[in-house]
Design an enzyme around this catalytic site. Structure first.
Site, PDB file in Angstrom:
ATOM      1  N   HIS A 145       0.799  -1.228   0.000  1.00  0.00           N
ATOM      2  CA  HIS A 145       0.000   0.000   0.000  1.00  0.00           C
ATOM      3  C   HIS A 145       0.829   1.274   0.000  1.00  0.00           C
ATOM      4  CE1 HIS A 145       0.959  -0.006   4.257  1.00  0.00           C
ATOM      5  NE2 HIS A 145       0.650   1.263   4.278  1.00  0.00           N
TER       6      HIS A 145
HETATM    7  C1  UD1 Z   1      -2.045   5.834   5.355  1.00  0.00           C
HETATM    8  C2  UD1 Z   1      -0.723   6.277   5.951  1.00  0.00           C
HETATM    9  C3  UD1 Z   1       0.253   5.117   5.952  1.00  0.00           C
HETATM   10  C4  UD1 Z   1      -0.337   3.911   6.648  1.00  0.00           C
HETATM   11  C5  UD1 Z   1      -1.646   3.560   5.943  1.00  0.00           C
HETATM   12  C6  UD1 Z   1      -2.302   2.358   6.548  1.00  0.00           C
HETATM   13  C7  UD1 Z   1      -0.102   8.647   5.634  1.00  0.00           C
HETATM   14  C8  UD1 Z   1       0.859   9.524   4.947  1.00  0.00           C
HETATM   15  N1  UD1 Z   1      -0.092   7.349   5.215  1.00  0.00           N
HETATM   16  O1  UD1 Z   1      -1.806   5.547   3.998  1.00  0.00           O
HETATM   17  O2  UD1 Z   1       1.425   5.497   6.646  1.00  0.00           O
HETATM   18  O3  UD1 Z   1       0.570   2.829   6.583  1.00  0.00           O
HETATM   19  O4  UD1 Z   1      -2.515   4.696   6.036  1.00  0.00           O
HETATM   20  O5  UD1 Z   1      -3.396   1.958   5.773  1.00  0.00           O
HETATM   21  O6  UD1 Z   1      -0.827   9.070   6.499  1.00  0.00           O
HETATM   22  N2  UD1 Z   1      -9.000   5.516   1.144  1.00  0.00           N
HETATM   23  C9  UD1 Z   1     -10.204   4.855   1.072  1.00  0.00           C
HETATM   24  N3  UD1 Z   1     -10.819   4.571   2.259  1.00  0.00           N
HETATM   25  C10 UD1 Z   1     -10.295   4.943   3.470  1.00  0.00           C
HETATM   26  C11 UD1 Z   1      -9.063   5.606   3.493  1.00  0.00           C
HETATM   27  C12 UD1 Z   1      -8.431   5.881   2.308  1.00  0.00           C
HETATM   28  O7  UD1 Z   1     -10.704   4.537   0.009  1.00  0.00           O
HETATM   29  O8  UD1 Z   1     -10.908   4.660   4.496  1.00  0.00           O
HETATM   30  C13 UD1 Z   1      -8.337   5.863  -0.115  1.00  0.00           C
HETATM   31  C14 UD1 Z   1      -8.214   7.390  -0.202  1.00  0.00           C
HETATM   32  O9  UD1 Z   1      -9.291   7.937  -0.857  1.00  0.00           O
HETATM   33  C15 UD1 Z   1      -6.909   7.567  -0.914  1.00  0.00           C
HETATM   34  C16 UD1 Z   1      -6.116   6.315  -0.584  1.00  0.00           C
HETATM   35  O10 UD1 Z   1      -7.021   5.343  -0.079  1.00  0.00           O
HETATM   36  O11 UD1 Z   1      -7.068   7.599  -2.294  1.00  0.00           O
HETATM   37  C17 UD1 Z   1      -5.028   6.632   0.393  1.00  0.00           C
HETATM   38  O12 UD1 Z   1      -5.555   7.000   1.677  1.00  0.00           O
HETATM   39  P1  UD1 Z   1      -4.672   7.836   2.722  1.00  0.00           P
HETATM   40  O13 UD1 Z   1      -5.335   7.876   4.039  1.00  0.00           O
HETATM   41  O14 UD1 Z   1      -4.288   9.115   2.088  1.00  0.00           O
HETATM   42  O15 UD1 Z   1      -3.320   7.046   2.844  1.00  0.00           O
HETATM   43  P2  UD1 Z   1      -3.008   5.493   2.962  1.00  0.00           P
HETATM   44  O16 UD1 Z   1      -2.426   5.020   1.678  1.00  0.00           O
HETATM   45  O17 UD1 Z   1      -4.144   4.698   3.538  1.00  0.00           O
END
Ligand code: UD1
Length: 371
Positions: free
Chosen positions: A212
């Site tokens: 991820h």
């Molecule tokens: C975040 C953390 C990472 C951690 C990971 C665990 C930061 C910089 N990164 O990364 O360190 O290891 O969480 O999972 O804070 N999304 C969904 N549903 C959700 C949450 C996110 O669909 O509930 C999608 C968002 O729309 C986005 C992508 O996933 O496009 C990334 O989400 P984001 O919270 O920005 O970062 P993670 O990759 O989850």
């Protein structure tokens, strides 16, 4: 405030790994009469599969405060969390310290707000360094540590990193690993999930893959090689790949999704609950991952772990545990996979203080210093 009034603390969580890390600490703080705890969820993770199920399974109380942060860029997410957290603090009792955990955007946002309001910041899982400044998590860790008053570290290398950066020694408290507290207290319950059996797999006869990290999945040329890893692994043993929403999106965008779907030995499934996943990993033959927490969990479970990154901020999982950092190139991953499969997993030495008592140590320090 009278000296007998409970001391008000705010614990901030926002993402899946935060819930796991904060679980034992929230429960210890709630049992301590000297403290009154507000649990605040920033909702950086908002999906049921990444958030609510963790509250249920980890027996985390319903958050006292939930923020609503729109989706956005890292900067937008951090800024919105700061603004919302700042207003939320206005409505709470006088706060002695804000407790943050890990390295996600929510962690940095809450720490910045707290320090600008003159509140003390306690950072749990302080001192980890990948020395890779292209990782958003590295930026979050370094800044959070710099503005924290209490730095709770999991290992000696973390203490050394902080000392090298000029953090005064009296701020550093080595307490062990709160994520392992949660693992040890849920291991028995997790066995009842029978995850492998439900997926039609034999114990010790399959691999678990997770991916991820932004620096891996947001680059088509890197993700291409990484997507080959589960496919090639499945020629050797069955593969389970619980997929993060970010990775799912990118695989589709870069037209890699159908290759994974067509690989008969790979089961791509939705993200799992904490207990189901713990049980799945504990019974697996090996794990391929870019997750930080999983490097630690496999260390304690004695499951070989191949880390699909160029470096780790958790070197103790390599020196003490079952972790190997193998990079992101397909050929290197497969060579490491073949040698890991050729060896029987041996005993690993669990790092000092990864013993299920880390949250107690945090509470003792806070009680001593804040009362
Ligand atoms: C975040 C953390 C990472 C951690 C990971 C665990 C930061 C910089 N990164 O990364 O360190 O290891 O969480 O999972 O804070 N999304 C969904 N549903 C959700 C949450 C996110 O669909 O509930 C999608 C968002 O729309 C986005 C992508 O996933 O496009 C990334 O989400 P984001 O919270 O920005 O970062 P993670 O990759 O989850």
């Amino acid at each position: 405030m009278s000296s007998k009034a409970p001391i008000h603390l705010v614990s901030v969580v926002g993402t899946r790994p935060n819930f796991v890390k904060m679980s034992a600490l929230v429960s210890r703080l709630r049992e301590t009469p000297r403290f009154r705890l507000t649990l605040l969820h920033t909702r950086q993770h908002y999906d049921e599969s990444l958030s609510e199920i963790f509250f249920d399974q980890l027996e985390l109380p319903v958050p006292d405060v939930r923020l609503e942060i729109p989706r956005g860029s890292h900067a937008g997410q951090t800024a919105d969390t700061m603004r919302e957290f700042d207003s939320a603090l206005d409505g709470l009792p006088e706060t002695a310290a804000v407790i943050v955990v890990g390295d996600v955007n929510s962690t940095l946002a809450a720490a910045l707000v707290a320090v600008k309001r003159g509140l003390r910041v306690a950072h749990v899982e302080a001192g980890l360094r990948s020395f890779n400044w292209s990782m958003p998590e590295e930026i979050n860790r370094v800044i959070t540590d710099r503005i924290s008053d209490f730095l709770f570290t999991p290992s000696e290398d973390a203490d050394q990193n902080l000392l090298r950066e000029g953090i005064p020694t009296e701020r550093i408290h080595r307490i062990g690993n709160v994520m392992i507290d949660t693992l040890l207290s849920h291991r028995e319950k997790a066995r009842h999930c029978r995850s492998a059996e439900k997926l039609g797999l034999g114990k010790g006869a399959y691999a678990v893959v997770t991916l991820h990290r932004q620096e891996n999945v947001d680059h088509p040329e890197i993700l291409w090689g990484l997507a080959r890893a589960p496919i090639e692994t499945s020629r050797r043993l069955p593969v389970i790949f619980p997929i993060h929403p970010r990775t799912r999106k990118r695989l589709a965008e870069y037209k890699l999704w159908s290759a994974l779907e067509d690989a008969t030995g790979v089961q791509v499934i939705e993200p799992m609950g904490y207990l189901e996943f713990l049980d799945l990993v504990a019974d697996s033959r090996l794990v391929l991952t870019d997750s930080g927490g999983l490097q630690e969990e496999t260390t304690v479970l004695g499951v070989p772990c191949l880390t699909l990154r160029g470096e780790t901020e958790r070197p103790i999982t390599v020196s003490h545990g079952s972790n190997q950092v193998v990079g992101v190139e397909e050929a290197k991953i497969l060579a490491a996979l073949d040698s890991a499969l050729a060896e029987q997993p041996g005993e690993v030495a669990v790092p000092p203080l990864w013993d299920g008592q880390a949250a107690d140590r945090v509470v003792k320090v806070l009680e001593r210093v804040l009362t």
